[in-house]
Design a protein around this motif. Structure first.
Motif, PDB file in Angstrom:
ATOM      1  N   GLY A 134       0.796  -1.215   0.000  1.00 36.35           N
ATOM      2  CA  GLY A 134       0.000   0.000   0.000  1.00 36.35           C
ATOM      3  C   GLY A 134       0.829   1.265   0.000  1.00 36.35           C
ATOM      4  O   GLY A 134       0.459   2.260   0.629  1.00 36.35           O
ATOM      5  N   THR A 135       1.953   1.252  -0.707  1.00 37.66           N
ATOM      6  CA  THR A 135       2.897   2.371  -0.679  1.00 37.66           C
ATOM      7  C   THR A 135       2.857   3.137  -1.999  1.00 37.66           C
ATOM      8  O   THR A 135       2.737   2.552  -3.067  1.00 37.66           O
ATOM      9  CB  THR A 135       4.320   1.854  -0.399  1.00 37.66           C
ATOM     10  N   TRP A 136       2.977   4.453  -1.900  1.00 34.36           N
ATOM     11  CA  TRP A 136       2.946   5.347  -3.064  1.00 34.36           C
ATOM     12  C   TRP A 136       4.370   5.793  -3.365  1.00 34.36           C
ATOM     13  O   TRP A 136       5.034   6.394  -2.525  1.00 34.36           O
ATOM     14  CB  TRP A 136       2.067   6.557  -2.761  1.00 34.36           C
ATOM     15  N   PHE A 137       4.840   5.512  -4.586  1.00 36.81           N
ATOM     16  CA  PHE A 137       6.155   5.955  -5.037  1.00 36.81           C
ATOM     17  C   PHE A 137       5.944   7.020  -6.110  1.00 36.81           C
ATOM     18  O   PHE A 137       5.385   6.740  -7.169  1.00 36.81           O
ATOM     19  CB  PHE A 137       6.956   4.781  -5.604  1.00 36.81           C
ATOM     20  N   GLU A 138       6.407   8.233  -5.837  1.00 35.84           N
ATOM     21  CA  GLU A 138       6.080   9.374  -6.700  1.00 35.84           C
ATOM     22  C   GLU A 138       7.339  10.008  -7.279  1.00 35.84           C
ATOM     23  O   GLU A 138       8.139  10.630  -6.571  1.00 35.84           O
ATOM     24  CB  GLU A 138       5.297  10.420  -5.888  1.00 35.84           C
ATOM     25  N   GLN A 139       7.560   9.833  -8.577  1.00 38.01           N
ATOM     26  CA  GLN A 139       8.529  10.586  -9.361  1.00 38.01           C
ATOM     27  C   GLN A 139       9.932  10.619  -8.751  1.00 38.01           C
ATOM     28  O   GLN A 139      10.503  11.683  -8.489  1.00 38.01           O
ATOM     29  CB  GLN A 139       8.011  12.011  -9.586  1.00 38.01           C
ATOM     30  N   ALA A 140      10.498   9.437  -8.518  1.00 44.55           N
ATOM     31  CA  ALA A 140      11.910   9.375  -8.134  1.00 44.55           C
ATOM     32  C   ALA A 140      12.765   9.826  -9.317  1.00 44.55           C
ATOM     33  O   ALA A 140      12.487   9.494 -10.468  1.00 44.55           O
ATOM     34  CB  ALA A 140      12.279   7.958  -7.715  1.00 44.55           C
ATOM     35  N   GLU A 141      13.817  10.570  -9.037  1.00 40.90           N
ATOM     36  CA  GLU A 141      14.619  11.157 -10.114  1.00 40.90           C
ATOM     37  C   GLU A 141      15.338  10.092 -10.931  1.00 40.90           C
ATOM     38  O   GLU A 141      15.405  10.174 -12.161  1.00 40.90           O
ATOM     39  CB  GLU A 141      15.633  12.136  -9.522  1.00 40.90           C
ATOM     40  N   HIS A 142      15.897   9.082 -10.259  1.00 43.00           N
ATOM     41  CA  HIS A 142      16.710   8.084 -10.955  1.00 43.00           C
ATOM     42  C   HIS A 142      16.027   6.724 -11.080  1.00 43.00           C
ATOM     43  O   HIS A 142      16.443   5.899 -11.882  1.00 43.00           O
ATOM     44  CB  HIS A 142      18.044   7.903 -10.228  1.00 43.00           C
ATOM     45  N   GLY A 143      15.033   6.466 -10.293  1.00 40.09           N
ATOM     46  CA  GLY A 143      14.364   5.172 -10.309  1.00 40.09           C
ATOM     47  C   GLY A 143      13.980   4.768  -8.897  1.00 40.09           C
ATOM     48  O   GLY A 143      14.453   5.340  -7.908  1.00 40.09           O
ATOM     49  N   ILE A 144      13.131   3.787  -8.798  1.00 37.82           N
ATOM     50  CA  ILE A 144      12.634   3.392  -7.485  1.00 37.82           C
ATOM     51  C   ILE A 144      13.694   2.648  -6.687  1.00 37.82           C
ATOM     52  O   ILE A 144      13.837   2.846  -5.488  1.00 37.82           O
ATOM     53  CB  ILE A 144      11.358   2.541  -7.647  1.00 37.82           C
ATOM     54  N   ILE A 145      14.476   1.791  -7.342  1.00 43.10           N
ATOM     55  CA  ILE A 145      15.429   0.952  -6.607  1.00 43.10           C
ATOM     56  C   ILE A 145      16.828   1.096  -7.187  1.00 43.10           C
ATOM     57  O   ILE A 145      17.015   1.152  -8.408  1.00 43.10           O
ATOM     58  CB  ILE A 145      15.004  -0.528  -6.645  1.00 43.10           C
ATOM     59  N   ASN A 146      17.815   1.140  -6.297  1.00 45.99           N
ATOM     60  CA  ASN A 146      19.218   1.146  -6.693  1.00 45.99           C
ATOM     61  C   ASN A 146      19.939   0.013  -5.970  1.00 45.99           C
ATOM     62  O   ASN A 146      19.875  -0.097  -4.742  1.00 45.99           O
ATOM     63  CB  ASN A 146      19.870   2.478  -6.328  1.00 45.99           C
ATOM     64  N   ILE A 147      20.611  -0.848  -6.736  1.00 47.06           N
ATOM     65  CA  ILE A 147      21.407  -1.944  -6.175  1.00 47.06           C
ATOM     66  C   ILE A 147      22.802  -1.816  -6.782  1.00 47.06           C
ATOM     67  O   ILE A 147      23.069  -2.318  -7.872  1.00 47.06           O
ATOM     68  CB  ILE A 147      20.785  -3.314  -6.493  1.00 47.06           C
ATOM     69  N   PRO A 148      23.715  -1.125  -6.104  1.00 48.42           N
ATOM     70  CA  PRO A 148      24.983  -0.759  -6.743  1.00 48.42           C
ATOM     71  C   PRO A 148      26.032  -1.860  -6.816  1.00 48.42           C
ATOM     72  O   PRO A 148      26.971  -1.742  -7.602  1.00 48.42           O
ATOM     73  CB  PRO A 148      25.484   0.392  -5.866  1.00 48.42           C
ATOM     74  N   TYR A 149      25.904  -2.925  -6.003  1.00 43.16           N
ATOM     75  CA  TYR A 149      26.978  -3.913  -5.937  1.00 43.16           C
ATOM     76  C   TYR A 149      26.578  -5.220  -6.611  1.00 43.16           C
ATOM     77  O   TYR A 149      25.438  -5.674  -6.488  1.00 43.16           O
ATOM     78  CB  TYR A 149      27.372  -4.176  -4.482  1.00 43.16           C
ATOM     79  N   GLU A 150      27.536  -5.830  -7.287  1.00 42.19           N
ATOM     80  CA  GLU A 150      27.273  -7.081  -7.991  1.00 42.19           C
ATOM     81  C   GLU A 150      26.937  -8.204  -7.016  1.00 42.19           C
ATOM     82  O   GLU A 150      27.426  -8.245  -5.891  1.00 42.19           O
ATOM     83  CB  GLU A 150      28.493  -7.477  -8.830  1.00 42.19           C
TER      84      GLU A 150
END
Length: 494
Positions: A288-304
């Protein structure tokens, strides 16, 4: 002739007056006047001073007031020594601390101790303002027990001239203490800090885990919630204008549960969610969560090879206006589920839901609608799963042919399927034939058999927890080369 009642002189109508509205209204007016006089009489007998003393006596049994220790709350004086003195006294006398409305300027950190809880008046009326230009922590609860502790109804901010990093609340504990759990953070507003709430107080220990976060409002921070811990429940978070709204990280076995977000709002952050350690997360969900206009994207996973057991989005609104992928799982190993969600794109683009290069991440999308700004819509139900991967063979072993390969893949419940089809290699005991990558390895070494179809005998192979697939040495079986085939399944260790 009409008569009257004894006490309030209410009219008793004669039979012929029974339906007379004027008589009824007259009686109601008399009742109303009598009740008002009774109320005024009771109020005049209340001793307000005595009542206030009684309330303060009950409050004193529960908590100490920082103003009794010299705190001013005018935003000018340094109130840190007074608040710390109140906490020290409360710790020694098994009480809590009350911080009434005011602006409390702090030139140093407040160290919460033991099982002392901190209560303000409200998140808009009690403000703790950090004023040490070098930066620091506003409320430090590291290595102090959170069991049954509450921190609530406060606002945390800093003065404009503070150049150093500032953390609102810092928690976590050593593995020996293991006590940074089962606490409550409620009705907290955090503005303009480096980290709002962070569980990274002991990087080689455990984070804040198995805690309740309720009605946390965070804005303009580098990281809003830095939850270095598992088993937390976050209800009604409001996180806006942060570089990263929340980072999730599993440290050292805090809990087998993941993190659960309920009825939250993320607005105009750089990234809404960051999974910032290769250890990844336990099964976690956003509901039930609202995600509104993230600049780069909703999720970031930087490490392999970041290990994600399971991450699900249920009944969520995903509103984007960029050309970037909604969710970049390029480095993830695990299962992502999107169910009963609405995806709204304001730029009418064909933005991908997930980075298509994320081959090691299984994505399930079900019962989800995608709506463009021009009104076009589509219903999404699909699965992006693992594909067969060809194993690189060594020590002279080669695949039988292009249609019979030694290969492997993994299902969405982390079951690895390994097919053996090889020939012509070195059959000696303990010879390695190939190595499975991270995410496809068993937790403990396993053994299995394959058929040597050339010589008509069973051969014994093993897989170690480092991924090596080797030939088990059994002296009774001759070391003869041939075509070996077989199939085995096992659960991957994430």
């Amino acid at each position: 002739m009409a008569s009257e009642t004894t006490n309030y002189k209410l009219v008793k109508p004669d039979p012929e007056e029974f339906y007379d509205v004027g008589v009824q209204n007259s009686n109601l007016d008399k009742i109303d006047t009598a009740l008002k006089e009774l109320e005024d009489s009771k109020a005049s007998n209340v001793n307000l001073i005595s009542l206030e003393q009684t309330v303060n006596e009950h409050l004193a049994d529960f908590a100490v007031n920082v103003k009794d220790f010299g705190a001013v709350g005018d935003g000018i004086n340094n109130d840190q020594p007074a608040i710390q003195a109140a906490i020290d006294y409360a710790h020694a006398n098994k009480k809590n601390v009350y911080i009434p409305n005011g602006k409390y300027r702090l030139e140093d950190t407040i160290k919460r101790k033991g099982n002392v809880s901190l209560y303000g008046k409200s998140m808009t009326e009690t403000e703790l303002i950090f004023a040490n230009v070098s930066g620091g922590v506003i409320i430090d609860t590291v290595n102090e027990s959170l069991h049954g502790v509450t921190i609530q109804d406060v606002k945390l901010s800093k003065e404009n001239n503070v150049a150093g990093n500032v953390i609102g609340i810092l928690g976590g504990s050593t593995l020996e203490l293991y006590n940074s759990a089962i606490g409550t953070f409620r009705n907290i507003q955090i503005v303009g800090l480096t980290h709002g709430i962070s569980g990274n107080g002991v990087p080689d220990g455990v984070g804040i885990f198995d805690c309740l976060f309720e009605n946390i409002v965070i804005s303009s921070c580098f990281i809003g919630l830095r939850l270095h811990g598992s088993g937390n429940v976050v209800i009604h978070p409001r996180i806006v204008l942060c570089d990263t709204g929340v980072t999730l990280e599993y440290l050292n076995g805090e809990s087998f549960a993941g993190v659960k977000f309920v009825n939250g709002v993320f607005v105009q952050n750089g990234y809404d969610i960051g999974i910032t350690n290769v250890n990844g997360i336990r099964p976690s969900s956003f509901n039930g969560t609202w995600f509104e206009q993230a600049e780069h994207g909703i999720i970031n996973i930087p490490y392999e090879n970041t290990k994600i057991m399971s991450l699900s989005f249920n009944d969520c609104m995903l509103n984007v206006n960029s050309e970037l992928e909604l969710m970049n799982f390029y480095n993830a190993l695990g299962v992502i589920k999107i169910d009963n969600c609405t995806i709204f794109q304001t730029n009418n683009s064909s933005t991908n839901i997930v980075n298509p290069a994320s081959k090691d991440c299984r994505l399930k999308v079900a019962n989800t609608i995608k709506i463009l700004n021009n009104g076009d819509r589509s219903f999404l139900n699909y699965y992006i799963g693992d594909e067969w991967k060809q194993l690189d063979l060594v020590n002279g072993w080669v695949h039988v042919n292009e249609n019979s390969l030694t290969k492997y893949f993994k299902t969405d419940d982390n079951i690895v399927h390994l097919q053996i089809a090889m020939k012509d290699g070195t059959p000696n005991g303990d010879t390695v034939i190939g190595t499975l990558p991270i995410g496809y390895r068993p937790k403990q070494s396993i053994r299995f058999t394959v058929l040597d179809v050339t010589n008509g005998v069973l051969r014994h192979l093993y897989i170690t927890n480092t991924g090596n697939i080797g030939i088990q040495s059994i002296p009774s079986i001759q070391d003869l080369t041939g075509v070996w085939v077989g199939y085995v399944t096992f659960k991957a260790d994430l």
